[in-house]
Design a protein around this motif. Sequence first.
Motif, PDB file in Angstrom:
ATOM      1  N   SER A   4       0.894  -1.310   0.020  1.00 39.77           N
ATOM      2  CA  SER A   4      -0.091  -0.015  -0.035  1.00 39.77           C
ATOM      3  C   SER A   4       0.921   1.197  -0.047  1.00 39.77           C
ATOM      4  O   SER A   4       1.702   1.436   0.885  1.00 39.77           O
ATOM      5  N   PHE A   5       0.698   2.166  -1.042  1.00 42.24           N
ATOM      6  CA  PHE A   5       1.613   3.394  -1.175  1.00 42.24           C
ATOM      7  C   PHE A   5       0.896   4.423  -0.595  1.00 42.24           C
ATOM      8  O   PHE A   5      -0.357   5.060  -1.029  1.00 42.24           O
ATOM      9  N   ALA A   6       1.501   4.815   0.496  1.00 39.12           N
ATOM     10  CA  ALA A   6       1.169   5.971   1.472  1.00 39.12           C
ATOM     11  C   ALA A   6       0.811   7.327   0.679  1.00 39.12           C
ATOM     12  O   ALA A   6      -0.291   7.990   0.919  1.00 39.12           O
ATOM     13  N   ASN A   7       1.364   7.683  -0.298  1.00 42.57           N
ATOM     14  CA  ASN A   7       1.182   8.993  -1.025  1.00 42.57           C
ATOM     15  C   ASN A   7       0.796   8.817  -2.716  1.00 42.57           C
ATOM     16  O   ASN A   7       0.838   9.495  -3.288  1.00 42.57           O
ATOM     17  N   GLY A   8       0.268   7.573  -2.668  1.00 43.30           N
ATOM     18  CA  GLY A   8      -0.486   7.452  -3.858  1.00 43.30           C
ATOM     19  C   GLY A   8       0.345   7.261  -5.225  1.00 43.30           C
ATOM     20  O   GLY A   8       0.193   7.393  -6.306  1.00 43.30           O
ATOM     21  N   GLU A   9       1.685   6.839  -4.948  1.00 42.41           N
ATOM     22  CA  GLU A   9       2.469   6.547  -6.223  1.00 42.41           C
ATOM     23  C   GLU A   9       2.140   5.467  -7.046  1.00 42.41           C
ATOM     24  O   GLU A   9       2.534   5.371  -8.209  1.00 42.41           O
ATOM     25  N   SER A  34       9.732   7.990  -9.667  1.00 40.75           N
ATOM     26  CA  SER A  34      10.191   8.720  -8.492  1.00 40.75           C
ATOM     27  C   SER A  34      11.868   9.026  -8.549  1.00 40.75           C
ATOM     28  O   SER A  34      12.477   7.956  -8.755  1.00 40.75           O
ATOM     29  N   CYS A  82      10.671   1.875   2.702  1.00 39.34           N
ATOM     30  CA  CYS A  82      10.791   3.002   2.067  1.00 39.34           C
ATOM     31  C   CYS A  82      11.886   2.780   1.039  1.00 39.34           C
ATOM     32  O   CYS A  82      13.043   2.275   1.256  1.00 39.34           O
ATOM     33  N   LYS A  85      12.045   8.175  -1.157  1.00 36.32           N
ATOM     34  CA  LYS A  85      10.782   8.992  -0.468  1.00 36.32           C
ATOM     35  C   LYS A  85       9.626   8.049  -0.586  1.00 36.32           C
ATOM     36  O   LYS A  85       8.562   8.616  -0.320  1.00 36.32           O
ATOM     37  N   VAL A  86       9.636   6.876  -1.383  1.00 36.49           N
ATOM     38  CA  VAL A  86       8.364   6.209  -1.522  1.00 36.49           C
ATOM     39  C   VAL A  86       8.185   5.275  -0.376  1.00 36.49           C
ATOM     40  O   VAL A  86       8.958   4.286  -0.072  1.00 36.49           O
ATOM     41  N   MET A  87       7.096   5.643   0.372  1.00 38.15           N
ATOM     42  CA  MET A  87       6.720   4.990   1.588  1.00 38.15           C
ATOM     43  C   MET A  87       5.611   3.712   1.141  1.00 38.15           C
ATOM     44  O   MET A  87       4.729   3.908   0.691  1.00 38.15           O
ATOM     45  N   THR A  89       3.373   0.263   2.885  1.00 33.42           N
ATOM     46  CA  THR A  89       3.026  -0.233   4.032  1.00 33.42           C
ATOM     47  C   THR A  89       2.718  -1.761   3.449  1.00 33.42           C
ATOM     48  O   THR A  89       1.939  -2.024   2.624  1.00 33.42           O
TER      49      THR A  89
END
Length: 271
Positions: A4-9, A34, A82, A85-87, A89
Amino acid sequence: MRLSFANGEHADVVVGDGATSLGTAEGNTLVLSSRDVAPWHARVTVDRRGGVLEVLDPSARTHVNARPVREKALLRCGDVLCLGKVMITLKVDHDELIETSLPAISTTLPPPVQPPRVVLRGVSGSHFGKTIAVNPRLVIGRDPECDLVVDEARMAPRHAVLENVGDAIYLRDLAATNATSVNGVGTRNAIVYAGDQLAFERSHFIVEAPGLPLRGEDTTAAAQAITEAHDAVPADGEAAQSRHPQGATWWLIGVAALIALGLVLLIQHGI
């Protein structure tokens, strides 16, 4: 396991058994656009035992639960990966797998057990490497009076309580916040199992409970399956009787008697 990509990447991706590569280059299983992600950044391999992260570019920034990884790392649901900067979960496949309906809170808990049946092991944050007993109730929060003090910005003074009642483990919310997750899924109340990962902001803990069932494990069904699949093992006495029935025993005694009689006759005749 779900990424699951926290920032929508990227949209959430459920990965099954096998390898999933991540990077900016075409040909990766998941292509991420990114600047901080290397062309061939990392590979996640999943099997029935869990997941393994393999860093493909050692010069790229890679972290698991805020700890740098240069080569490999074990992964489990609830970890935060990470890539630059791609986080990402790591979650259970569906949020619904986390059961949130709990029985009423018990006013009387059983006395503490020595040693405790359930402990939390810190895997990130200020409690990394420490074990905290749930014996049988553990109050978690920012208040210094809590059994487990977690000093995180979104933590309430008395944030949550973890209970061990019989063979069950319950996580109960005390502050109506959303700063708690179980296996990567944000929740307030949950039934917890051995091997689950609890996260309170940046502080992550693994539930260790030897002898208690893992998530999705039905110990009763397993015991029945073993019983149905294998014959009972006889006790030593029973095994001996099955190998030498009563009739065989008397036959051996008769043979021994005839041999003894023959020896006596030979001696009497001087042979």
